[in-house]
Design a protein around this motif. Structure first.
Motif, PDB file in Angstrom:
ATOM      1  N   THR A  93       0.855  -1.184   0.000  1.00  0.00           N
ATOM      2  CA  THR A  93       0.000   0.000   0.000  1.00  0.00           C
ATOM      3  C   THR A  93       0.891   1.235   0.000  1.00  0.00           C
ATOM      4  O   THR A  93       1.824   1.333   0.789  1.00  0.00           O
ATOM      5  CB  THR A  93      -0.912  -0.002   1.234  1.00  0.00           C
ATOM      6  N   THR A  94       0.621   2.162  -0.893  1.00  0.00           N
ATOM      7  CA  THR A  94       1.449   3.366  -1.000  1.00  0.00           C
ATOM      8  C   THR A  94       0.925   4.482  -0.090  1.00  0.00           C
ATOM      9  O   THR A  94      -0.216   4.444   0.369  1.00  0.00           O
ATOM     10  CB  THR A  94       1.474   3.897  -2.446  1.00  0.00           C
ATOM     11  N   ASN A  95       1.773   5.481   0.122  1.00  0.00           N
ATOM     12  CA  ASN A  95       1.344   6.666   0.878  1.00  0.00           C
ATOM     13  C   ASN A  95       0.136   7.320   0.206  1.00  0.00           C
ATOM     14  O   ASN A  95      -0.801   7.738   0.870  1.00  0.00           O
ATOM     15  CB  ASN A  95       2.491   7.678   0.983  1.00  0.00           C
ATOM     16  N   PHE A  96       0.155   7.396  -1.118  1.00  0.00           N
ATOM     17  CA  PHE A  96      -0.950   7.998  -1.859  1.00  0.00           C
ATOM     18  C   PHE A  96      -2.267   7.286  -1.552  1.00  0.00           C
ATOM     19  O   PHE A  96      -3.287   7.913  -1.283  1.00  0.00           O
ATOM     20  CB  PHE A  96      -0.652   7.960  -3.360  1.00  0.00           C
ATOM     21  N   GLU A  97      -2.249   5.937  -1.606  1.00  0.00           N
ATOM     22  CA  GLU A  97      -3.456   5.161  -1.340  1.00  0.00           C
ATOM     23  C   GLU A  97      -3.904   5.320   0.114  1.00  0.00           C
ATOM     24  O   GLU A  97      -5.087   5.513   0.389  1.00  0.00           O
ATOM     25  CB  GLU A  97      -3.207   3.684  -1.663  1.00  0.00           C
ATOM     26  N   TYR A  98      -2.949   5.246   1.038  1.00  0.00           N
ATOM     27  CA  TYR A  98      -3.274   5.322   2.466  1.00  0.00           C
ATOM     28  C   TYR A  98      -3.823   6.699   2.847  1.00  0.00           C
ATOM     29  O   TYR A  98      -4.705   6.811   3.694  1.00  0.00           O
ATOM     30  CB  TYR A  98      -2.041   4.985   3.301  1.00  0.00           C
ATOM     31  N   ARG A  99      -3.297   7.739   2.189  1.00  0.00           N
ATOM     32  CA  ARG A  99      -3.763   9.097   2.508  1.00  0.00           C
ATOM     33  C   ARG A  99      -5.201   9.351   2.063  1.00  0.00           C
ATOM     34  O   ARG A  99      -5.827  10.301   2.501  1.00  0.00           O
ATOM     35  CB  ARG A  99      -2.822  10.138   1.914  1.00  0.00           C
ATOM     36  N   LYS A 100      -5.744   8.510   1.228  1.00  0.00           N
ATOM     37  CA  LYS A 100      -7.169   8.612   0.910  1.00  0.00           C
ATOM     38  C   LYS A 100      -7.989   8.246   2.140  1.00  0.00           C
ATOM     39  O   LYS A 100      -9.109   8.701   2.315  1.00  0.00           O
ATOM     40  CB  LYS A 100      -7.521   7.726  -0.274  1.00  0.00           C
ATOM     41  N   PHE A 101      -7.419   7.422   3.002  1.00  0.00           N
ATOM     42  CA  PHE A 101      -8.042   7.018   4.260  1.00  0.00           C
ATOM     43  C   PHE A 101      -7.701   7.995   5.386  1.00  0.00           C
ATOM     44  O   PHE A 101      -8.567   8.424   6.128  1.00  0.00           O
ATOM     45  CB  PHE A 101      -7.559   5.604   4.613  1.00  0.00           C
ATOM     46  N   LYS A 102      -6.439   8.349   5.501  1.00  0.00           N
ATOM     47  CA  LYS A 102      -5.983   9.230   6.577  1.00  0.00           C
ATOM     48  C   LYS A 102      -5.108  10.311   5.951  1.00  0.00           C
ATOM     49  O   LYS A 102      -3.900  10.142   5.801  1.00  0.00           O
ATOM     50  CB  LYS A 102      -5.202   8.421   7.613  1.00  0.00           C
ATOM     51  N   ALA A 103      -5.731  11.419   5.572  1.00  0.00           N
ATOM     52  CA  ALA A 103      -5.077  12.477   4.792  1.00  0.00           C
ATOM     53  C   ALA A 103      -3.817  13.035   5.438  1.00  0.00           C
ATOM     54  O   ALA A 103      -2.861  13.382   4.749  1.00  0.00           O
ATOM     55  CB  ALA A 103      -6.055  13.610   4.518  1.00  0.00           C
ATOM     56  N   ALA A 104      -3.784  13.118   6.751  1.00  0.00           N
ATOM     57  CA  ALA A 104      -2.654  13.755   7.433  1.00  0.00           C
ATOM     58  C   ALA A 104      -1.508  12.788   7.733  1.00  0.00           C
ATOM     59  O   ALA A 104      -0.564  13.154   8.419  1.00  0.00           O
ATOM     60  CB  ALA A 104      -3.139  14.393   8.733  1.00  0.00           C
ATOM     61  N   HIS A 105      -1.557  11.558   7.212  1.00  0.00           N
ATOM     62  CA  HIS A 105      -0.512  10.588   7.546  1.00  0.00           C
ATOM     63  C   HIS A 105       0.851  11.042   7.027  1.00  0.00           C
ATOM     64  O   HIS A 105       0.981  11.523   5.911  1.00  0.00           O
ATOM     65  CB  HIS A 105      -0.829   9.205   6.982  1.00  0.00           C
ATOM     66  N   VAL A 133       3.633   2.880   2.407  1.00  0.00           N
ATOM     67  CA  VAL A 133       3.281   3.580   3.634  1.00  0.00           C
ATOM     68  C   VAL A 133       4.080   2.976   4.788  1.00  0.00           C
ATOM     69  O   VAL A 133       4.304   1.772   4.848  1.00  0.00           O
ATOM     70  CB  VAL A 133       1.757   3.519   3.893  1.00  0.00           C
ATOM     71  N   ALA A 134       4.568   3.845   5.677  1.00  0.00           N
ATOM     72  CA  ALA A 134       5.340   3.415   6.844  1.00  0.00           C
ATOM     73  C   ALA A 134       4.774   4.104   8.077  1.00  0.00           C
ATOM     74  O   ALA A 134       3.940   5.006   7.968  1.00  0.00           O
ATOM     75  CB  ALA A 134       6.813   3.773   6.655  1.00  0.00           C
TER      76      ALA A 134
END
Length: 180
Positions: free
Chosen positions: A103-115, A132-133
């Motif tokens: 899972t990439t940062n781009f994909e994860y930020r759709k869930f949690k924008a401020a990650h 994502v880390a």
């Protein structure tokens, strides 16, 4: 404790794709393979038997391929001499889908924008295309739940240890997928 966690998502096959169901392919036509999917004939055959796609892309751009059911030897006593790593046969009785990348940062930020994946051991890991880390186990579970709510056709979850190792081995029997 927050650690580097590279996510993969797996999902169960929909019940409507089982053999004998009207959506199964009675003509024996092979499922189409998207140009981005690198799949083996065994994956295409498993998809054909189940009447499901061999690969798909979800609404947020994550790509998945079918991992067919099968038996493999799990564990490696040489590299990890722990009692729970003794090589043993494992049979996965159901096919499942797995994301083709972490899972990439781009994909994860759709869930949690401020990650913010910040840095890991001095390396910046915050670019959109990077894995994502700095995600906890609970955050990973919540991401899978959120993704399921965004895509009602599938139920997303984290893969089991056996599913992960089976997919990584990619049908090989050597110590590493590329050989010994």
């Amino acid at each position: 404790m927050r650690v580097l966690l590279i996510l993969a998502a797996a999902l169960a096959l929909p019940a409507c794709g089982r053999e004998g169901h009207p959506s199964s392919d009675p003509k024996g036509v092979s499922p189409s393979v998207p140009p981005w999917a690198k799949v083996a004939p065994i994956q295409v055959e498993a998809a054909k038997r189940a009447g499901v796609p061999v690969a798909f892309q979800n609404a947020i751009g994550m790509r998945f391929v079918l991992i067919p059911e099968g038996t493999f030897t799990m564990g490696d006593a040489e590299s990890e001499p722990r009692p729970d790593e003794v090589p043993h046969k494992v049979t996965l009785t159901k096919s499942y889908y797995m994301a083709i990348t972490e899972t990439t940062n781009f994909e994860y930020r759709k869930f949690k924008a401020a990650h913010d994946s910040r840095d890991f051991q001095g390396d910046g890991l915050n670019a959109d295309a990077q894995p994502v880390a700095e995600v906890s186990y609970n955050d990973a579970i919540e991401f899978a739940r959120w993704l399921s709510s965004q895509d009602p056709a599938h139920v997303y979850r984290l893969p089991t240890e056996a599913e992960w190792e089976y997919a990584c081995r990619a049908g090989t029997t050597s110590r590493y997928w590329w050989g010994d």
